[in-house]
Design a protein around this motif. Structure first.
Motif, short mmCIF file in Angstrom:
data_model
loop_
_atom_site.label_atom_id
_atom_site.label_comp_id
_atom_site.label_asym_id
_atom_site.label_seq_id
_atom_site.Cartn_x
_atom_site.Cartn_y
_atom_site.Cartn_z
N VAL A 349 0.87 -1.17 0.00
CA VAL A 349 0.00 0.00 0.00
C VAL A 349 0.91 1.22 0.00
CG1 VAL A 349 -0.19 0.02 2.53
CG2 VAL A 349 -1.92 1.18 1.14
N CYS A 350 0.57 2.20 -0.81
CA CYS A 350 1.38 3.41 -0.93
C CYS A 350 0.46 4.62 -0.81
CB CYS A 350 2.12 3.43 -2.26
SG CYS A 350 3.19 4.87 -2.48
N ALA A 363 -3.01 3.97 -3.07
CA ALA A 363 -3.26 2.82 -3.93
C ALA A 363 -2.78 1.57 -3.20
CB ALA A 363 -2.54 2.97 -5.27
N GLN A 364 -3.32 0.43 -3.62
CA GLN A 364 -2.93 -0.83 -2.96
C GLN A 364 -2.84 -1.95 -3.98
OE1 GLN A 364 -4.93 -3.80 -2.34
NE2 GLN A 364 -6.52 -3.04 -3.76
N GLN A 382 -12.03 2.41 1.98
CA GLN A 382 -12.51 1.63 0.85
C GLN A 382 -11.40 1.48 -0.19
OE1 GLN A 382 -15.46 0.10 0.73
NE2 GLN A 382 -14.90 -0.85 -1.23
N PRO A 383 -10.93 0.25 -0.46
CA PRO A 383 -9.75 0.11 -1.32
C PRO A 383 -10.08 0.28 -2.79
CG PRO A 383 -10.53 -2.05 -0.64
CD PRO A 383 -11.38 -1.05 0.09
N PRO A 384 -9.18 0.94 -3.54
CA PRO A 384 -9.32 0.99 -5.00
C PRO A 384 -8.87 -0.35 -5.60
CG PRO A 384 -7.32 2.10 -4.34
CD PRO A 384 -8.01 1.70 -3.07
#
Length: 475
Positions: A349-350, A363-364, A382-384
């Motif tokens: 994850v960045c 972003a992940q 909430q992850p992309p």
């Protein structure tokens, strides 16, 4: 043959009942050891397993020999010569797994040049009885050239100085088979105390020595593997310490800016293994005044994993310094991992934080989402879109944004916080972290929050290492 006078007199034979009990005990023990040997599963890379199996094989050989000797003791000594002190020959021939005789006796009469071999000794040497026994001066012709001096010395010491014989040598049988024999003997004295003949017992110990050699070789292999593992572990630790950020305690940046981040991070080694994995954490102040936060993990352990981690973290730092946004940055990391010499999978994850607007862009790649704590409650962002690094060619990674507020707490972590096998009554790492929200709310700094995390997860039975990074938004 007249009765001889021996240098040593034999002890009285033991009671038959006690020998029977010893035979029963030996058989039971042999069965138990053989069961352990059968249950020892060994593969090509299991040096310790091979060593255990070799030790069991050797123990079985010893117990087989012990059982055979006790059986001979129960049967009693052979009728002639009457006073043998070696307790070796039996009424029935001792045979090995190949059906060949394993123990035989011989006597060389120095006065009459008569040579007497037992039937078992012919089997030991692979010699037909019609060929007759070997005279003492021809016995050395069956030995390996380098073993002949030893036999000569033993026989000379026995005949001249009256010393007992006890030594081993290798013979080449008539069928070409090489066997290792253990020879024990002693001089037979006449009434005047002079050497009249030499009596010896020869035992085929080839299988026993082969088992002992297997134990030594597997133990040497195991020790070499351990030394290699220790060296690799030291190199992995040194590489990890050289690559991961050297700051300890809290870190605050950008310096002199509103909304600056109060940072703390910690590497948590596995509690069940000494292996070093490819986990990383990092925080970096960028030229445009923003900050980069990242955690990640590469598959594997040891030098390969830590060197891959060093490559990924170096590339990530360089691209972040060049201004590449988190989403495209993940795509480049994916391509880098695809083209690396050591193929692996990774999750990461960045995040990029802008203190001026308190905006978090992130972003992940197949990684647990950052956890946001605010007002005593917590939630996962909430992850992309984003698959594991190295999983597919040309993967596209989405990018999400989140507005943070003063006092917000952000927790990034790798997935090794908790054991791989989670009991139904327990929660995973993210849920356990979210449950700590009330405790985080009372903490005064990122370092205090990190200390709470380490206390919560530090003693669990983690099978893998883990990294945790805590960021708190200041005023």
């Amino acid at each position: 043959m007249p009765s001889h006078t021996y240098a040593d007199r034999p002890a009285q034979p033991p009671e038959p009942g006690s020998v029977d009990a010893l035979i029963s005990q030996t058989r039971r023990l042999r069965g138990d050891v053989d069961a352990v040997r059968r249950d020892t599963v060994v593969d090509d890379d299991d040096a310790q397993g091979r060593w255990h199996r070799a030790l069991c094989d050797l123990a079985v050989h010893h117990l087989d020999d012990l059982g055979e000797h006790l059986g001979q003791l129960k049967e009693g000594l052979p009728p002639a010569p009457e006073a043998l002190d070696l307790s070796q020959p039996a009424a029935a021939p001792e045979t090995g797994a190949d059906g060949q005789g394993r123990v035989g006796s011989a006597e060389w009469n120095l006065l009459t040049d008569e040579v007497t071999w037992s039937d078992e000794l012919y089997q030991v040497f692979g010699r037909a009885p019609e060929q007759g026994p070997l005279p003492l001066d021809e016995l050395g012709s069956t030995l390996f050239a380098e073993d002949r001096p030893l036999l000569t010395t033993m026989v000379t010491d026995c005949l001249v100085d009256g010393k007992a014989i006890d030594g081993e040598f290798r013979i080449v049988r008539t069928d070409g088979c090489v066997r290792t024999l253990h020879m024990r003997g002693e001089p037979v004295l006449d009434q005047d105390g002079c050497t009249a003949s030499m009596w010896a017992v020869m035992r085929d110990v080839s299988e026993l020595r082969r088992s002992e050699r297997a134990v030594r070789e597997t133990l040497d292999s195991l020790q070499r593997r351990r030394q290699i593992a220790q060296t690799e572990h030291r190199l992995a630790v040194e590489l990890q310490e050289a690559v991961l950020p050297s700051w300890r305690g809290s870190l605050r940046f950008p310096h002199g800016s509103t909304g600056a981040l109060d940072l703390a991070a910690h590497y948590m080694p596995s509690t069940t293994s000494a292996l070093i994995g490819g986990d990383w954490y990092d925080a970096l102040e960028l030229p445009d005044g923003t900050s980069m936060l990242t955690v990640g993990d590469l598959t594997g352990h040891g030098v390969t994993a830590t060197s891959g981690m060093a490559m990924m973290l170096g590339a990530l730092r360089g691209m972040a310094m060049a201004g590449i946004a988190p989403g495209p940055l993940m795509g480049w990391l994916n391509q880098l991992l695809e083209n690396s010499v050591q193929p692996a999978l990774g999750s990461a994850v960045c995040c990029r934080f802008d203190p001026a607007t308190r905006t978090l862009s992130w972003a992940q790649a197949g990684h647990p989402a950052p956890l946001l704590f605010r007002g005593g409650a917590g939630r996962a962002l909430q992850p992309p879109e984003g698959v594991l690094l190295g999983a597919t060619t040309g993967a596209v990674y989405g990018q999400a944004e989140e507005r943070l507020e003063e006092g917000d707490l952000l927790v990034l972590h790798t997935d090794g916080l908790t054991p791989r096998t989670i009991e139904f009554s327990r929660t995973d790492g993210a849920e356990r972290l979210l449950a700590m929200a009330p405790r985080f709310a009372t903490a005064r700094s990122a370092q205090d929050c990190l200390r709470l995390v380490v206390e919560e997860f530090g003693e669990t039975g983690r099978e893998d290492d883990a990294c945790v990074l805590v960021a708190r938004v200041g005023a």
